[in-house]
Design a protein around this motif. Structure first.
Motif, PDB file in Angstrom:
ATOM      1  N   UNK A 105      -6.018   5.032  -9.137  1.00  9.32           N
ATOM      2  CA  UNK A 105      -5.099   3.979  -8.750  1.00  9.32           C
ATOM      3  C   UNK A 105      -5.734   3.223  -7.592  1.00  9.32           C
ATOM      4  N   UNK A 106      -5.636   1.901  -7.614  1.00 12.99           N
ATOM      5  CA  UNK A 106      -6.137   1.060  -6.540  1.00 12.99           C
ATOM      6  C   UNK A 106      -4.931   0.499  -5.788  1.00 12.99           C
ATOM      7  N   UNK A 107      -4.860   0.732  -4.483  1.00  7.67           N
ATOM      8  CA  UNK A 107      -3.740   0.221  -3.700  1.00  7.67           C
ATOM      9  C   UNK A 107      -4.269  -0.409  -2.411  1.00  7.67           C
ATOM     10  N   UNK A 108      -3.406  -1.139  -1.707  1.00  6.18           N
ATOM     11  CA  UNK A 108      -3.795  -1.716  -0.419  1.00  6.18           C
ATOM     12  C   UNK A 108      -3.068  -1.012   0.711  1.00  6.18           C
ATOM     13  N   UNK A 109      -3.750  -0.923   1.845  1.00  7.12           N
ATOM     14  CA  UNK A 109      -3.171  -0.326   3.038  1.00  7.12           C
ATOM     15  C   UNK A 109      -3.923  -0.845   4.258  1.00  7.12           C
ATOM     16  N   UNK A 110      -3.190  -1.294   5.258  1.00  4.60           N
ATOM     17  CA  UNK A 110      -3.801  -1.740   6.514  1.00  4.60           C
ATOM     18  C   UNK A 110      -4.865  -2.807   6.296  1.00  4.60           C
ATOM     19  N   UNK A 111      -4.631  -3.686   5.323  1.00  4.40           N
ATOM     20  CA  UNK A 111      -5.537  -4.797   5.059  1.00  4.40           C
ATOM     21  C   UNK A 111      -6.710  -4.489   4.167  1.00  4.40           C
ATOM     22  N   UNK A 112      -6.885  -3.214   3.780  1.00  2.00           N
ATOM     23  CA  UNK A 112      -8.014  -2.807   2.946  1.00  2.00           C
ATOM     24  C   UNK A 112      -7.535  -2.256   1.605  1.00  2.00           C
ATOM     25  N   UNK A 113      -8.437  -2.235   0.630  1.00  2.84           N
ATOM     26  CA  UNK A 113      -8.185  -1.591  -0.651  1.00  2.84           C
ATOM     27  C   UNK A 113      -8.635  -0.139  -0.588  1.00  2.84           C
ATOM     28  N   UNK A 114      -7.929   0.701  -1.325  1.00  2.00           N
ATOM     29  CA  UNK A 114      -8.259   2.119  -1.409  1.00  2.00           C
ATOM     30  C   UNK A 114      -8.208   2.567  -2.863  1.00  2.00           C
ATOM     31  N   UNK A 115      -9.038   3.550  -3.189  1.00  2.00           N
ATOM     32  CA  UNK A 115      -9.076   4.137  -4.525  1.00  2.00           C
ATOM     33  C   UNK A 115      -8.514   5.555  -4.447  1.00  2.00           C
ATOM     34  N   UNK A 116      -7.492   5.822  -5.266  1.00  2.00           N
ATOM     35  CA  UNK A 116      -6.854   7.140  -5.284  1.00  2.00           C
ATOM     36  C   UNK A 116      -7.268   7.866  -6.555  1.00  2.00           C
ATOM     37  N   UNK A 117      -7.935   9.000  -6.395  1.00  2.00           N
ATOM     38  CA  UNK A 117      -8.385   9.798  -7.535  1.00  2.00           C
ATOM     39  C   UNK A 117      -7.221  10.643  -8.044  1.00  2.00           C
ATOM     40  N   UNK A 118      -6.812  10.429  -9.290  1.00  2.34           N
ATOM     41  CA  UNK A 118      -5.637  11.110  -9.813  1.00  2.34           C
ATOM     42  C   UNK A 118      -5.866  12.601 -10.031  1.00  2.34           C
TER      43      UNK A 118
END
Length: 294
Positions: free
Chosen positions: A53-66
């Motif tokens: 899953x790709x989400x945004x937080x604190x102005x940056x993008x993050x990749x979450x490994x399921x």
């Protein structure tokens, strides 16, 4: 009329809530909590391989490994003020973001490699807020303020001249392509409350698809082209042209041809919950973010 939308953040934002990353099974209604975050996270995209899953937080993008349920930041170069309007390219080699430029704080659309790299500007004019990427990979659809009005536009991914698709009183927002590329789904206040609409990809045939006593935002078409998920705010809780955080909302599902919707989930959220398409590749699940007051 809205004058400012979805302001991005660069520092840790505290809305007084815990962010809860979840998935929901469309068939059973079962909700699964993947992780909880003390910082604000928003708007998960599901990758085409079903693994992240790709989400945004604190102005940056993050990749979450399921599988491992771990997160890692994505290198987005100078684009460190991204809001919750990020969309993956059909082949998942790139991601487009709405980044607030340092010089004026206005949102513009950029494209960069999903693996990380320097962004390339697509929309010099601002503000522009991304929502859709055409299935053929050639065109972006977005909401933009031009001449004191928010309407829906398209532009080639490589940049160029933007095309205006809507020109009606009120706010038009959230444009997203159907999987076959024939239609763009969006939400509009032109009938009073915010409702779900659909139009041909060239802007023709604009048709109202919901007629509900709620304010309906961000239609997301399932990859199999059979269903549309969206967020519903209770009538009276918000102004039709606003989609704030920290509200009781519903995730609803309707047939692609229109007709009665059904409630998938009730939750505390709104802004950040499901701004971008978050369907799983097999059309069986949705990813979203709910919030819990501290």
């Amino acid at each position: 009329m809205k004058t400012r939308r979805r302001q991005g953040v660069r520092l840790k934002e505290d809305r007084g809530v815990v962010s809860i990353l979840e998935t929901l099974d469309i068939g059973t209604g079962e909700r699964t909590v993947l992780a909880e975050f003390e910082e604000l996270i928003e708007a998960p995209n599901w990758t085409a391989d079903g693994k992240r899953l790709i989400y945004n937080s604190c102005g940056l993008l993050h990749s979450f490994d399921l599988a491992g349920r771990t997160s890692a930041p994505i290198d987005s170069g100078f684009a460190d003020w991204c809001n919750n309007d990020h969309v993956l390219s059909p082949d998942n080699s790139q991601v487009a973001v709405s980044h607030h430029a340092e010089e004026d704080g206005q949102s513009r659309i950029y494209v960069l490699p999903l693996a990380g790299g320097q962004p390339v500007l697509v929309t010099p004019m601002a503000p522009s807020y991304l929502h859709g990427w055409s299935p053929d990979g050639r065109t972006l659809a977005y909401c933009a303020e031009r001449d004191d009005a928010y309407d829906i536009y398209t532009i080639p991914v490589l940049g160029g001249v933007e095309t205006r698709l809507t020109d009606t009183p009120g706010l038009d927002d959230g444009p997203e392509y159907s999987p076959d590329g024939r239609h763009i789904w969006f939400n509009s206040t032109r009938s009073g409350l915010m409702q779900i609409w659909r139009m041909d990809a060239d802007g023709g045939g604009q048709t109202r698809m919901t007629d509900e006593e709620s304010n309906n935002w961000f239609p997301h078409v399932s990859p199999d082209g059979r269903s549309v998920a969206y967020i519903a705010y209770r009538k009276g809780d918000v102004a039709p042209a606003d989609h704030p955080p920290n509200k009781q909302v519903e995730l609803r599902l309707m047939p692609i041809a229109g007709g009665p919707s059904r409630v998938l989930a009730e939750l505390f959220g709104g802004q950040g919950t499901m701004n971008v398409n978050s369907w799983s590749p097999d059309s069986r699940q949705l990813a979203f973010v709910s919030y819990r007051p501290r």
